[in-house]
Write a protein that holds these residues in place. Sequence first.
Motif, PDB file in Angstrom:
ATOM      1  N   PHE A  19      -8.260  -9.675   5.461  1.00  8.16           N
ATOM      2  CA  PHE A  19      -6.958 -10.236   5.094  1.00  8.16           C
ATOM      3  C   PHE A  19      -7.147 -11.186   3.913  1.00  8.16           C
ATOM      4  O   PHE A  19      -8.270 -11.548   3.586  1.00  8.16           O
ATOM      5  N   ILE A  20      -6.051 -11.565   3.274  1.00  8.77           N
ATOM      6  CA  ILE A  20      -6.163 -12.482   2.138  1.00  8.77           C
ATOM      7  C   ILE A  20      -6.232 -13.908   2.679  1.00  8.77           C
ATOM      8  O   ILE A  20      -5.301 -14.394   3.314  1.00  8.77           O
ATOM      9  N   ASP A  21      -7.376 -14.529   2.437  1.00  4.08           N
ATOM     10  CA  ASP A  21      -7.633 -15.852   2.984  1.00  4.08           C
ATOM     11  C   ASP A  21      -7.307 -16.899   1.914  1.00  4.08           C
ATOM     12  O   ASP A  21      -8.160 -17.296   1.136  1.00  4.08           O
ATOM     13  N   THR A  22      -6.065 -17.291   1.855  1.00  4.14           N
ATOM     14  CA  THR A  22      -5.687 -18.318   0.879  1.00  4.14           C
ATOM     15  C   THR A  22      -4.524 -19.129   1.442  1.00  4.14           C
ATOM     16  O   THR A  22      -3.884 -18.732   2.412  1.00  4.14           O
ATOM     17  N   GLN A  23      -4.294 -20.281   0.831  1.00  2.10           N
ATOM     18  CA  GLN A  23      -3.237 -21.168   1.338  1.00  2.10           C
ATOM     19  C   GLN A  23      -1.864 -20.684   0.877  1.00  2.10           C
ATOM     20  O   GLN A  23      -1.707 -20.226  -0.242  1.00  2.10           O
ATOM     21  N   VAL A  24      -0.891 -20.806   1.747  1.00  2.00           N
ATOM     22  CA  VAL A  24       0.493 -20.516   1.345  1.00  2.00           C
ATOM     23  C   VAL A  24       1.220 -21.860   1.349  1.00  2.00           C
ATOM     24  O   VAL A  24       1.100 -22.621   2.305  1.00  2.00           O
ATOM     25  N   ASP A  25       1.945 -22.115   0.275  1.00  3.26           N
ATOM     26  CA  ASP A  25       2.701 -23.365   0.167  1.00  3.26           C
ATOM     27  C   ASP A  25       3.629 -23.486   1.392  1.00  3.26           C
ATOM     28  O   ASP A  25       4.520 -22.656   1.577  1.00  3.26           O
ATOM     29  N   PRO A  26       3.424 -24.513   2.242  1.00  2.00           N
ATOM     30  CA  PRO A  26       4.221 -24.598   3.480  1.00  2.00           C
ATOM     31  C   PRO A  26       5.722 -24.809   3.233  1.00  2.00           C
ATOM     32  O   PRO A  26       6.538 -24.604   4.135  1.00  2.00           O
ATOM     33  N   SER A  27       6.088 -25.206   1.978  1.00  3.64           N
ATOM     34  CA  SER A  27       7.514 -25.413   1.723  1.00  3.64           C
ATOM     35  C   SER A  27       8.228 -24.110   1.325  1.00  3.64           C
ATOM     36  O   SER A  27       9.450 -24.077   1.174  1.00  3.64           O
ATOM     37  N   ASN A  98       0.376   9.817  -0.340  1.00  3.53           N
ATOM     38  CA  ASN A  98       0.699   9.332  -1.687  1.00  3.53           C
ATOM     39  C   ASN A  98       1.389   7.984  -1.712  1.00  3.53           C
ATOM     40  O   ASN A  98       1.764   7.498  -2.768  1.00  3.53           O
ATOM     41  N   LYS A  99       1.587   7.413  -0.547  1.00  2.00           N
ATOM     42  CA  LYS A  99       2.194   6.073  -0.513  1.00  2.00           C
ATOM     43  C   LYS A  99       1.110   5.034  -0.268  1.00  2.00           C
ATOM     44  O   LYS A  99       0.055   5.343   0.277  1.00  2.00           O
ATOM     45  N   LYS A 100       1.439   3.813  -0.673  1.00  2.00           N
ATOM     46  CA  LYS A 100       0.498   2.716  -0.412  1.00  2.00           C
ATOM     47  C   LYS A 100       0.816   2.174   0.984  1.00  2.00           C
ATOM     48  O   LYS A 100       1.965   1.794   1.250  1.00  2.00           O
ATOM     49  N   VAL A 101      -0.183   2.177   1.863  1.00  2.00           N
ATOM     50  CA  VAL A 101       0.015   1.613   3.207  1.00  2.00           C
ATOM     51  C   VAL A 101      -0.817   0.343   3.295  1.00  2.00           C
ATOM     52  O   VAL A 101      -2.032   0.361   3.060  1.00  2.00           O
ATOM     53  N   ILE A 102      -0.145  -0.751   3.600  1.00  3.57           N
ATOM     54  CA  ILE A 102      -0.847  -2.035   3.672  1.00  3.57           C
ATOM     55  C   ILE A 102      -0.674  -2.631   5.078  1.00  3.57           C
ATOM     56  O   ILE A 102       0.338  -2.418   5.732  1.00  3.57           O
ATOM     57  N   LEU A 103      -1.720  -3.348   5.495  1.00  3.72           N
ATOM     58  CA  LEU A 103      -1.754  -3.945   6.839  1.00  3.72           C
ATOM     59  C   LEU A 103      -2.121  -5.419   6.626  1.00  3.72           C
ATOM     60  O   LEU A 103      -3.111  -5.702   5.954  1.00  3.72           O
ATOM     61  N   PRO A 104      -1.320  -6.359   7.152  1.00  2.00           N
ATOM     62  CA  PRO A 104      -1.593  -7.783   6.861  1.00  2.00           C
ATOM     63  C   PRO A 104      -3.013  -8.225   7.222  1.00  2.00           C
ATOM     64  O   PRO A 104      -3.580  -9.099   6.583  1.00  2.00           O
ATOM     65  N   ASP A 105      -3.583  -7.622   8.268  1.00  2.00           N
ATOM     66  CA  ASP A 105      -4.955  -7.962   8.656  1.00  2.00           C
ATOM     67  C   ASP A 105      -5.658  -6.691   9.130  1.00  2.00           C
ATOM     68  O   ASP A 105      -5.316  -6.154  10.185  1.00  2.00           O
ATOM     69  N   LEU A 106      -6.620  -6.247   8.334  1.00  2.00           N
ATOM     70  CA  LEU A 106      -7.318  -4.993   8.674  1.00  2.00           C
ATOM     71  C   LEU A 106      -8.087  -5.100   9.982  1.00  2.00           C
ATOM     72  O   LEU A 106      -8.462  -4.105  10.572  1.00  2.00           O
ATOM     73  N   LYS A 107      -8.335  -6.338  10.437  1.00  2.00           N
ATOM     74  CA  LYS A 107      -9.094  -6.508  11.688  1.00  2.00           C
ATOM     75  C   LYS A 107      -8.185  -6.414  12.917  1.00  2.00           C
ATOM     76  O   LYS A 107      -8.648  -6.620  14.044  1.00  2.00           O
TER      77      LYS A 107
END
Length: 337
Positions: A19-27, A98-107
């Motif tokens: 998954f993308i491990d980064t901060q999200v602005d809480p506001s 042919n579509k992009k399939v994304i999963l918020p957390d591959l684990k």
Amino acid sequence: MVDIHNDILIKEVINQKGFIDTQVDPSLDLFLEIEKLKKEKNAIILAHYYQEPDIQDIADFLGDSLALSQKAATTEADIILFAGVHFMAETAKILNPNKKVILPDLKAGCSLSDSAPPELFKLFKLKHPNHTVITYINCSAGIKAQSDIICTSSNAISIVESFPKNHPIIFAPDKNLGAYINKVTNRNMILWDGACMVHEIFSLEKILKLKIRHPKAKLLSHPECEEPILAISDYIGSTSELLKYSQVDTSNEYIIATETGIIHQMQKNSPNKTFMAAPPNSNCACNNCPYMKLNTLEKIYLCLKYELPELLMDEHLRIAAIKPIEKMLALSKHLLK
Ligand code: 13P
Ligand code: SF4
């Protein structure tokens, strides 16, 4: 933590971490941002009933495993964000190369799927030649590729009954669902010894005590539960069948023996009824699926924004796995959600 603004951000790094491990602005208003991203990218969010309430509320389509696979087979979106677990996103990718399939957390895996490693299953099949393999959708693409037809908990009985009574069948990977179908259809399918950690955690003793304290409460159970729980249930069905039953039934109190996420929809649809989660064996929250609950609103936002992590699949495996899924979809048109 991956620095998203740095060039080091590469697909492989994200896919390795899961998954993308980064901060999200809480506001940030994540509901608004997710809506904007969906429109901008022609993306659709498909969510399972076991997701946390906020995720259920932002989904474009919410359903059980069958409804989600039916929707994945027909969507015209360019990007499918699957708010569920890995085998569900995999099924969407199998149907949409042919579509992009994304999963918020591959684990976001699945204990039931993990209980059937493809190499061991190959050996199991060799021990039982000339058997038709009916496989519950909660399994990896490697298992699907070795199956004759897939089923979900919504169509399992009708898929099994599409074969003659004495037809030799291997049912995998859920032994509880398999035993339940054997009982209902009076068959003797050979069962793979797999199970879901969430549906095996319910305490018979605690449920019986809860029933004494709430004598009018009906017990609604998913067929992935063990036999002693099913034996005392008032109704047994897939996630969407349990939801429907809770809407049309005239009782006011229910004990729900499946993952707790479904209670959000039950409560939304029947605000005046009381829903109690069936208690697990230990004093844990183990009736929450630890894999389903890996998905969060923040991860969904980042996943849509960066279109990562992406589910990728070997084309040979995909071609082998699509056949049994298509057979299931063809046999399930009458159950279209
Ligand atoms: P259904 O969505 O078929 O009810 O299955 C429940 C489940 O365990 C999904 O992981
Ligand atoms: Fe797998 Fe059970 Fe979680 Fe469903 S609830 S994803 S079967 S571990």
